[in-house]
Design a protein around this motif. Sequence first.
Motif, PDB file in Angstrom:
ATOM      1  N   GLU A 152       2.019   7.849  -6.528  1.00 28.18           N
ATOM      2  CA  GLU A 152       3.038   7.440  -7.508  1.00 28.18           C
ATOM      3  C   GLU A 152       3.907   6.320  -6.923  1.00 28.18           C
ATOM      4  N   GLY A 153       3.230   5.226  -6.558  1.00 26.34           N
ATOM      5  CA  GLY A 153       3.903   4.121  -5.865  1.00 26.34           C
ATOM      6  C   GLY A 153       4.884   3.349  -6.728  1.00 26.34           C
ATOM      7  N   HIS A 154       4.844   3.546  -8.040  1.00 29.57           N
ATOM      8  CA  HIS A 154       5.798   2.844  -8.910  1.00 29.57           C
ATOM      9  C   HIS A 154       7.089   3.631  -9.088  1.00 29.57           C
ATOM     10  N   ASN A 155       7.077   4.857  -8.620  1.00 28.83           N
ATOM     11  CA  ASN A 155       8.233   5.729  -8.864  1.00 28.83           C
ATOM     12  C   ASN A 155       9.438   5.298  -8.020  1.00 28.83           C
ATOM     13  N   ASP A 156      10.590   5.171  -8.648  1.00 25.36           N
ATOM     14  CA  ASP A 156      11.794   4.677  -7.953  1.00 25.36           C
ATOM     15  C   ASP A 156      12.119   5.519  -6.713  1.00 25.36           C
ATOM     16  N   THR A 157      12.047   6.840  -6.871  1.00 24.61           N
ATOM     17  CA  THR A 157      12.411   7.724  -5.751  1.00 24.61           C
ATOM     18  C   THR A 157      11.431   7.537  -4.598  1.00 24.61           C
ATOM     19  N   VAL A 158      10.152   7.400  -4.945  1.00 27.49           N
ATOM     20  CA  VAL A 158       9.129   7.216  -3.899  1.00 27.49           C
ATOM     21  C   VAL A 158       9.352   5.872  -3.189  1.00 27.49           C
ATOM     22  N   ILE A 159       9.682   4.842  -3.957  1.00 28.87           N
ATOM     23  CA  ILE A 159       9.915   3.517  -3.353  1.00 28.87           C
ATOM     24  C   ILE A 159      11.105   3.589  -2.378  1.00 28.87           C
ATOM     25  N   GLN A 160      12.180   4.240  -2.819  1.00 24.55           N
ATOM     26  CA  GLN A 160      13.363   4.352  -1.944  1.00 24.55           C
ATOM     27  C   GLN A 160      13.018   5.168  -0.688  1.00 24.55           C
ATOM     28  N   ALA A 161      12.253   6.241  -0.898  1.00 24.74           N
ATOM     29  CA  ALA A 161      11.893   7.082   0.252  1.00 24.74           C
ATOM     30  C   ALA A 161      10.984   6.316   1.210  1.00 24.74           C
ATOM     31  N   ALA A 162      10.068   5.511   0.662  1.00 25.91           N
ATOM     32  CA  ALA A 162       9.134   4.758   1.522  1.00 25.91           C
ATOM     33  C   ALA A 162       9.907   3.807   2.431  1.00 25.91           C
ATOM     34  N   ALA A 163      10.934   3.160   1.855  1.00 27.57           N
ATOM     35  CA  ALA A 163      11.748   2.243   2.659  1.00 27.57           C
ATOM     36  C   ALA A 163      12.415   3.017   3.804  1.00 27.57           C
ATOM     37  N   ARG A 164      12.926   4.209   3.488  1.00 31.28           N
ATOM     38  CA  ARG A 164      13.584   5.028   4.525  1.00 31.28           C
ATOM     39  C   ARG A 164      12.583   5.474   5.597  1.00 31.28           C
ATOM     40  N   MET A 165      11.350   5.811   5.163  1.00 33.97           N
ATOM     41  CA  MET A 165      10.339   6.261   6.137  1.00 33.97           C
ATOM     42  C   MET A 165      10.058   5.164   7.164  1.00 33.97           C
ATOM     43  N   MET A 166       9.960   3.919   6.671  1.00 31.43           N
ATOM     44  CA  MET A 166       9.709   2.799   7.590  1.00 31.43           C
ATOM     45  C   MET A 166      10.897   2.624   8.524  1.00 31.43           C
ATOM     46  N   GLU A 167      12.078   2.640   7.911  1.00 35.47           N
ATOM     47  CA  GLU A 167      13.321   2.443   8.664  1.00 35.47           C
ATOM     48  C   GLU A 167      13.455   3.501   9.768  1.00 35.47           C
ATOM     49  N   ASP A 168      13.164   4.760   9.412  1.00 33.36           N
ATOM     50  CA  ASP A 168      13.355   5.872  10.355  1.00 33.36           C
ATOM     51  C   ASP A 168      12.135   6.124  11.226  1.00 33.36           C
ATOM     52  N   GLY A 169      11.034   5.397  10.981  1.00 36.47           N
ATOM     53  CA  GLY A 169       9.825   5.553  11.800  1.00 36.47           C
ATOM     54  C   GLY A 169       9.147   6.908  11.630  1.00 36.47           C
ATOM     55  N   ILE A 170       9.286   7.513  10.430  1.00 35.96           N
ATOM     56  CA  ILE A 170       8.692   8.837  10.192  1.00 35.96           C
ATOM     57  C   ILE A 170       7.182   8.731  10.015  1.00 35.96           C
ATOM     58  N   CYS A 171       6.731   7.680   9.318  1.00 38.60           N
ATOM     59  CA  CYS A 171       5.295   7.504   9.070  1.00 38.60           C
ATOM     60  C   CYS A 171       5.079   6.086   8.550  1.00 38.60           C
ATOM     61  N   GLU A 172       3.791   5.770   8.297  1.00 42.82           N
ATOM     62  CA  GLU A 172       3.487   4.485   7.656  1.00 42.82           C
ATOM     63  C   GLU A 172       3.093   4.782   6.213  1.00 42.82           C
ATOM     64  N   PRO A 173       4.003   4.579   5.257  1.00 41.49           N
ATOM     65  CA  PRO A 173       3.655   4.910   3.874  1.00 41.49           C
ATOM     66  C   PRO A 173       2.713   3.887   3.247  1.00 41.49           C
ATOM     67  N   ILE A 174       1.791   4.389   2.416  1.00 40.82           N
ATOM     68  CA  ILE A 174       0.932   3.503   1.617  1.00 40.82           C
ATOM     69  C   ILE A 174       1.254   3.821   0.153  1.00 40.82           C
ATOM     70  N   LEU A 175       1.714   2.837  -0.590  1.00 38.71           N
ATOM     71  CA  LEU A 175       2.051   3.068  -1.996  1.00 38.71           C
ATOM     72  C   LEU A 175       0.914   2.556  -2.878  1.00 38.71           C
ATOM     73  N   LEU A 176       0.497   3.359  -3.844  1.00 40.09           N
ATOM     74  CA  LEU A 176      -0.486   2.881  -4.806  1.00 40.09           C
ATOM     75  C   LEU A 176       0.256   2.284  -5.996  1.00 40.09           C
ATOM     76  N   GLY A 177      -0.217   1.120  -6.458  1.00 37.40           N
ATOM     77  CA  GLY A 177       0.423   0.493  -7.612  1.00 37.40           C
ATOM     78  C   GLY A 177       0.188  -1.004  -7.594  1.00 37.40           C
ATOM     79  N   ARG A 178       0.606  -1.651  -8.672  1.00 40.37           N
ATOM     80  CA  ARG A 178       0.481  -3.119  -8.720  1.00 40.37           C
ATOM     81  C   ARG A 178       1.543  -3.706  -7.793  1.00 40.37           C
ATOM     82  N   PRO A 179       1.107  -4.457  -6.751  1.00 41.72           N
ATOM     83  CA  PRO A 179       2.086  -4.898  -5.743  1.00 41.72           C
ATOM     84  C   PRO A 179       3.285  -5.638  -6.324  1.00 41.72           C
TER      85      PRO A 179
END
Length: 461
Positions: A152-179
Amino acid sequence: EVLAVRDDAIIATGRSDYPNQVNNVLGFPFIFRGALDVRATGINADMMLAATHALAELARQQVPDTVRGAYEGSEMSFGKDYLIPKPFDHRVLFHVAPAVAKAAMETGLARLTLDLDEYEEQLRASLGPGREVMRWMTARARRDSAKIVFPEGHNDTVIQAAARMMEDGICEPILLGRPSRVQEKAELLGVNLKGVEIVHPAACTDKRYEFAQTLFKRRARRGLTLAEAQWDLYKPIYFAASMLEAGEADAMVAGIEASYPETLRPALQVVGREDGIARVSGLYMLAFPGRELLFFADTTVNIDPDAETLRDIALQTASFVQDLGIRPRVAMVSFSNFASSVHEESRQMATAVELVRAANPELEIDGEMQADTAIDEVKLREVYPFTHLSGPANVLIFSRLSAANVAYKLLDQLGGADVIGPVLLGMAKPVHILQRGCDVEDVLNLATVAAVDWQARSAHI
Ligand SMILES: CC(C)(COP(=O)(O)OP(=O)(O)OC[C@H]1O[C@@H](n2cnc3c(N)ncnc32)[C@H](O)[C@@H]1OP(=O)(O)O)[C@@H](O)C(=O)NCCC(=O)NCCS
């Protein structure tokens, strides 16, 4: 009045019914916290300036849903109506106090020297028992970066969480969706997706075909045609699960826009269960202040489990708990204590206890028993001295999904528990399913669980 003549005026006052409330609560508690924690001999201008800069920096950061929820309707991105964090923003503690402590150490007023990273972590943990659990899970997740795919790469909450994951070094997120659409949304949300991989399934024709072939092979004798498999692969959940199955991702976290079964079914079809596991199940961790972490299962999958399924739920949950380094004491809970009320359901729980003992004689397990008996050490010892549990249970296996699900939700809402999960057990690869409509913090927590799950499995290989 000022706004009536100058609409570009920036106004900050002490009033809570206007934007930019300048409240003492943002200053004194955290200046003192930092000063006291380094045993400062006084408070100087540098320390106060450090607190001011910390607040200014925090005001520019994205505001978590937990804070937004408390201030419904007010502007929460940096601008003329949001120049200063809200008075009850819990993040002020771990932004301001370390800044003050640092300034005290640098200007010679501190009598103690602190490791500031460690201090910040301690302050975060002090906010609640659930945060403490997530603190060490996060530290573990950071050790090795898992690639986690989010359909659910278009989802606002997922997008915000993905940014935090990168920032905090928790994982490497892969988002599905139209870039272009995902990036556009990220900009609107004011978050940076630098380093986040965005995969557009519709544009990956070869890959979709390859994944459809694999799915077809797997399910051809379960009524699936190749055309249907190709059609399924247009759905992000099937594409993400196929990426996991093909080893292009280490874990999948999904379900924010769907019901639990809608997400679980495709995962079961594409990824399947772990070898030797008949039924997958779900658990929640419940953290209460000042008491041991509790594990509840099955809170999410098996509606009306039989004795064999209950055995598997108990064994899987105990093994998860052991992987966390905690010794499980398992209670099979129902409405009666050791046959005090004989009924098919209570008998089934007692049978499940026997089945678990046969499968793993080392595991501490007992029941059936009522939930209060399970967690009350004195009652267990005095009324049921024959119990095999050496202390109050920390793992509660419920006789039915409805009981488990209702219990954890009430404890979450009314009982002051911090709940973490749901953790899905028994899948062949790490798949974890979000509750529909959950917030950024929940997505981060489950991604952390998924990363730790992947690490634990890699260690077993
Ligand atoms: C889990 C659930 C979706 C399975 O639904 P179902 O209708 O029994 O599943 P299906 O008949 O569509 O089966 C799909 C496949 O999954 C398998 N499966 C079903 N339940 C399973 C389980 N608990 N563990 C492992 N595999 C399972 C089936 O065997 C089937 O496999 P196959 O097609 O390879 O033979 C269903 O039990 C459910 O809805 N559970 C409650 C979920 C829920 O609402 N939770 C509360 C909210 S958090």
